[in-house]
Design a protein around this motif. Structure first.
Motif, short mmCIF file in Angstrom:
data_model
loop_
_atom_site.label_atom_id
_atom_site.label_comp_id
_atom_site.label_asym_id
_atom_site.label_seq_id
_atom_site.Cartn_x
_atom_site.Cartn_y
_atom_site.Cartn_z
N ARG A 98 -11.82 0.58 -7.41
CA ARG A 98 -12.70 0.46 -6.24
C ARG A 98 -13.90 -0.40 -6.60
N ALA A 99 -14.14 -1.45 -5.82
CA ALA A 99 -15.21 -2.40 -6.13
C ALA A 99 -16.58 -1.80 -5.87
N ILE A 100 -16.72 -1.02 -4.79
CA ILE A 100 -18.00 -0.41 -4.42
C ILE A 100 -17.76 1.08 -4.22
N LEU A 101 -18.36 1.90 -5.06
CA LEU A 101 -18.03 3.32 -5.07
C LEU A 101 -18.61 4.09 -3.89
N ASP A 102 -19.70 3.60 -3.29
CA ASP A 102 -20.35 4.36 -2.22
C ASP A 102 -20.08 3.77 -0.84
N GLN A 103 -19.01 2.99 -0.70
CA GLN A 103 -18.69 2.38 0.59
C GLN A 103 -17.29 2.80 1.04
N ALA A 104 -17.17 3.12 2.33
CA ALA A 104 -15.86 3.45 2.87
C ALA A 104 -14.96 2.23 2.81
N ILE A 105 -13.68 2.44 2.52
CA ILE A 105 -12.73 1.34 2.38
C ILE A 105 -11.49 1.64 3.21
N TYR A 106 -11.10 0.68 4.03
CA TYR A 106 -9.86 0.78 4.81
C TYR A 106 -9.05 -0.47 4.53
N GLN A 107 -8.34 -0.46 3.41
CA GLN A 107 -7.57 -1.62 2.99
C GLN A 107 -6.20 -1.17 2.48
N ALA A 108 -5.35 -2.13 2.21
CA ALA A 108 -4.00 -1.84 1.74
C ALA A 108 -3.64 -2.75 0.59
N ALA A 109 -2.94 -2.19 -0.39
CA ALA A 109 -2.36 -3.00 -1.46
C ALA A 109 -0.92 -3.29 -1.08
N ILE A 110 -0.61 -4.55 -0.85
CA ILE A 110 0.72 -4.96 -0.42
C ILE A 110 1.52 -5.37 -1.65
N LEU A 111 2.67 -4.74 -1.86
CA LEU A 111 3.53 -5.03 -3.00
C LEU A 111 4.78 -5.74 -2.50
N LYS A 112 4.88 -7.02 -2.80
CA LYS A 112 6.04 -7.81 -2.40
C LYS A 112 6.98 -7.94 -3.59
N THR A 113 8.20 -7.51 -3.42
CA THR A 113 9.15 -7.51 -4.53
C THR A 113 10.23 -8.56 -4.33
N SER A 114 10.68 -9.12 -5.43
CA SER A 114 11.79 -10.07 -5.40
C SER A 114 12.51 -10.02 -6.73
N THR A 115 13.73 -10.55 -6.74
CA THR A 115 14.51 -10.63 -7.97
C THR A 115 14.75 -12.09 -8.32
N LYS A 116 15.26 -12.33 -9.49
CA LYS A 116 15.49 -13.69 -9.96
C LYS A 116 16.42 -14.44 -9.00
N GLY A 117 15.95 -15.57 -8.51
CA GLY A 117 16.76 -16.39 -7.64
C GLY A 117 16.70 -16.01 -6.18
N SER A 118 16.04 -14.90 -5.83
CA SER A 118 15.97 -14.50 -4.42
C SER A 118 14.89 -15.29 -3.70
#
Length: 250
Positions: A98-118
């Motif tokens: 968390r970048a700022i400990l005393d601030q409300a956060i409404y965000q998402a970590a987006i995980l994009k997956t792929s394989t070799k050659g896809s």
């Protein structure tokens, strides 16, 4: 300072053989119960090497309550690695700070997956939604209450619109009591319960009986909870031009 963390998972699409398991699926509780760096375990259950790209998006809300994502111009959750490579049947750790400990956060970590050659359009997209809400006063505002008269049977409704002007989400629920001109109760209507995110304006609709419309019974009372704040408004729909948000506050 008390904060609440909610971590949700949203699986967007799966069009490739990559199989990524994420744990834990949900974090919920007081921020004091968690480390400043949140650790997510990623497990590749496939027989192929998986490449994971990490991005941070903002979480916001449409007027119908549907949550949406958009690229975050300012990251309040910082991944220690923007990409990871996970061997077949192996595990990896994703650390989010968390970048700022005393601030409300409404965000998402987006995980994009792929394989070799896809190709990128065949990759599996996994969204991790963070809601970090500071537990303080709720800043909900009743924007308007409208009586919408339909042209067909059972097509009339009351629309309640609420805006969240604070930095934290809150839950809302309400009860509309319809009365006749003598003040006698003739019906009770429950508003759908829901969450309103910071900066969002959300509308709740409840259907009204045709008898209410046919007999011109345009009076009522709205009791509504905006988080911990409870309000009561007198409603008068006999004047179609009247702004119901300016009703009598009890």
């Amino acid at each position: 300072m008390k904060l609440v963390i909610v971590l949700l998972l949203l699986f967007v699409s799966t069009h490739c053989s990559a199989s990524l398991v994420i744990a834990p699926a949900i974090f919920e509780g007081n921020v004091d119960d968690f480390a400043e760096v949140l650790v997510i375990e990623l497990y590749n259950s496939s027989l192929e090497e998986i490449y994971v790209e990490v991005d941070i998006w903002d979480l916001y809300q449409q007027e119908n309550g549907q949550p949406q994502l958009r690229p975050a111009p300012r990251r309040l959750v910082l991944p220690k690695n923007d990409s990871l490579t996970i061997a077949p049947n192996a595990k990896a750790l994703l650390e989010l700070e968390r970048a700022i400990l005393d601030q409300a956060i409404y965000q998402a970590a987006i995980l994009k997956t792929s394989t070799k050659g896809s190709k990128s359009n065949l990759a599996q997209a996994v969204a991790v939604l963070f809601i970090i809400a500071q537990a303080k006063e709720d800043y909900g505002e009743l924007v308007n209450v409208a009586c919408l008269l339909g042209e067909s049977i059972n097509d009339s409704s009351i629309l309640v619109t609420i805006k969240n002007e604070g930095s934290n989400h809150f839950k809302t629920e309400g009860l509309i009591t319809l009365t006749n001109k003598n003040g006698e109760n003739i019906a009770e209507l429950n508003l759908e319960k829901g969450i309103i995110l910071p900066g969002a304006t959300r509308s709740f609709s409840v259907q009204i009986d045709d008898e209410f419309v046919k007999n011109n019974l345009y009076w009522g009372k709205l009791q509504i909870s905006l988080g911990e704040k409870k309000l009561t408004y007198d409603l008068d729909f006999s004047d179609k031009e009247k702004d119901q948000s300016q009703g009598v506050l009890k």
